[in-house]
Design an enzyme around this catalytic site. Structure first.
Site, PDB file in Angstrom:
ATOM      1  N   ILE A 126       3.720  27.977  58.398  1.00 24.47           N
ATOM      2  CA  ILE A 126       3.159  27.225  59.657  1.00 24.47           C
ATOM      3  C   ILE A 126       2.370  27.777  60.206  1.00 24.47           C
ATOM      4  CG2 ILE A 126       5.411  25.846  59.630  1.00 24.47           C
ATOM      5  CD1 ILE A 126       5.988  27.124  62.216  1.00 24.47           C
ATOM      6  N   ASP A 127       2.178  29.134  60.445  1.00 23.70           N
ATOM      7  CA  ASP A 127       0.986  29.811  61.322  1.00 23.70           C
ATOM      8  C   ASP A 127      -0.356  29.557  60.628  1.00 23.70           C
ATOM      9  OD1 ASP A 127       3.185  30.540  62.961  1.00 23.70           O
ATOM     10  OD2 ASP A 127       3.134  32.569  61.975  1.00 23.70           O
ATOM     11  N   MET A 169       5.042  27.418  68.312  1.00 23.40           N
ATOM     12  CA  MET A 169       5.063  28.683  67.570  1.00 23.40           C
ATOM     13  C   MET A 169       3.765  29.333  67.168  1.00 23.40           C
ATOM     14  SD  MET A 169       8.501  27.929  65.122  1.00 23.40           S
ATOM     15  CE  MET A 169       8.750  29.821  65.067  1.00 23.40           C
ATOM     16  N   GLU A 187      -5.476  20.582  78.673  1.00 25.93           N
ATOM     17  CA  GLU A 187      -6.195  21.092  79.683  1.00 25.93           C
ATOM     18  C   GLU A 187      -6.467  22.344  79.390  1.00 25.93           C
ATOM     19  OE1 GLU A 187      -5.750  17.166  80.671  1.00 25.93           O
ATOM     20  OE2 GLU A 187      -4.117  18.464  80.429  1.00 25.93           O
ATOM     21  N   HIS A 253      11.832  26.645  67.122  1.00 31.81           N
ATOM     22  CA  HIS A 253      12.074  26.446  65.777  1.00 31.81           C
ATOM     23  C   HIS A 253      12.167  24.996  65.214  1.00 31.81           C
ATOM     24  CE1 HIS A 253      12.918  30.552  66.015  1.00 31.81           C
ATOM     25  NE2 HIS A 253      12.748  30.769  64.593  1.00 31.81           N
TER      26      HIS A 253
END
Length: 323
Positions: A126-127, A169, A187, A253
């Site tokens: 997912i990174d 994450m 922002e 998570h």
């Protein structure tokens, strides 16, 4: 090629099961025997191979996580552990191994490849920091989870005239935070790649307050030098005024859980099929990913030890849009 195995390693990602399913069914379609390896490299060392048929992967495409399981394996970091893993593959007559995972997992795949084993990786984290794929399995779902949270927090923030620090994450890569910040109209966005002072954050939030905004959102990557906890402590101890009452939400998570969305289901399916096709063509020691809309593969030696960088123009876009 007659017998292949597939394992998942590292952090789970929505869409991993779609990739497992595709590897299994595409392999079976070629007349190969397919085995699932339980619990990643640990299961590989222990010889936890399970024969898969088409029904073994029935009804899993909509499930989050990985049906094969994933666990840390300190033993695999040793020469003895890797040799044992290689021996297990030979004992089971495995002629090809598919490794689904991110940077650490592909480092493991590379080590096995250096021992002469036929290994193909699938880009899944997912990174989105893995070299060899523009987008990796799990990213889209994780991003949409973060975006839904930001949208919901905006509602309550506006009702109470508050600012929210939303931590997502991203230990070493700020892709999720940056894209969630852009898509969520934040922002402020804080990522590991860019140094930001608490005074800068305070000034930006205070500027939003002076312009009459009913709320403000700061999206913070967990690996940012100034994380949400440090930022909250700065404001709690009177570091600088923002005009808003401040709250902190850490998603953690929850971003990795839940059902994969359509994009990750199709991406997992395409990359899983691509891994089998790469093996059929004789490719070895590569990671399969998506580059410019096409399934392709990159040598593992070009992937390991590197981390994909966020494009600078995205930082500039976030800066312009946050005004």
């Amino acid at each position: 090629m007659k017998r292949i195995a597939v394992l998942t390693s590292g952090g789970d990602a929505p869409g991993m099961n779609a990739a497992i399913r595709a590897v299994t069914r595409c392999g079976l379609d070629l007349g190969w025997s397919v085995f699932g390896v339980r619990h990643g490299f640990s299961g590989l060392i222990e010889g936890r191979f399970e024969p898969f048929v088409a029904r073994s992967v029935s009804g899993i495409i909509q499930q989050g996580g990985t049906i094969l399981g994933s666990t840390r394996c300190p033993a695999f970091h040793t020469d003895e552990g890797r040799r044992t893993a290689a021996t297990r593959l030979e004992q089971h007559g495995i002629e090809g191994l598919v490794v689904i995972g991110g940077n650490g997992s592909q480092c493991g795949a590379h080590e096995l490849s250096r021992l002469g084993l036929p290994v193909v990786g699938i880009a899944s984290t997912i990174d989105n920091d893995l070299v060899g794929s523009d987008i990796t399995i799990g990213v889209d779902t994780a991003l949409n989870i973060a975006l839904e949270a930001i949208d919901r927090l905006k509602t309550t923030a506006s009702s109470h005239h508050r600012a929210f620090l939303v931590e997502v994450m991203g230990r070493d890569c700020g892709y999720l935070a940056l894209m969630a910040g852009i898509a969520g109209g934040a922002e402020v966005v804080l990522v590991p790649e860019v140094e930001t002072s608490p005074e800068q954050v305070a000034a930006t939030l205070h500027g939003a307050y002076r312009r009459g905004k009913a709320h403000a959102i700061a999206v913070v990557a967990e690996g940012a030098r100034l994380d949400a906890a440090a930022l909250a402590e700065f404001f709690r101890t009177g570091g600088a005024p923002t005009g808003f009452e401040l709250r902190t939400t850490t998603l953690g998570h929850v971003q990795r859980g839940g059902a994969p969305l359509a994009y990750d289901r199709t991406l997992g399916s395409r990359l899983g099929a691509g891994a089998v096709q790469a093996m059929e063509r004789g490719a070895r020691g590569v990671v399969v990913g998506m580059i410019r809309g096409e399934v392709t593969h990159t040598p593992l030696e070009e992937v390991v030890g590197r981390r994909k960088q966020i494009e600078p123009h995205l930082f500039e876009l976030a800066r312009v849009l946050e005004r």
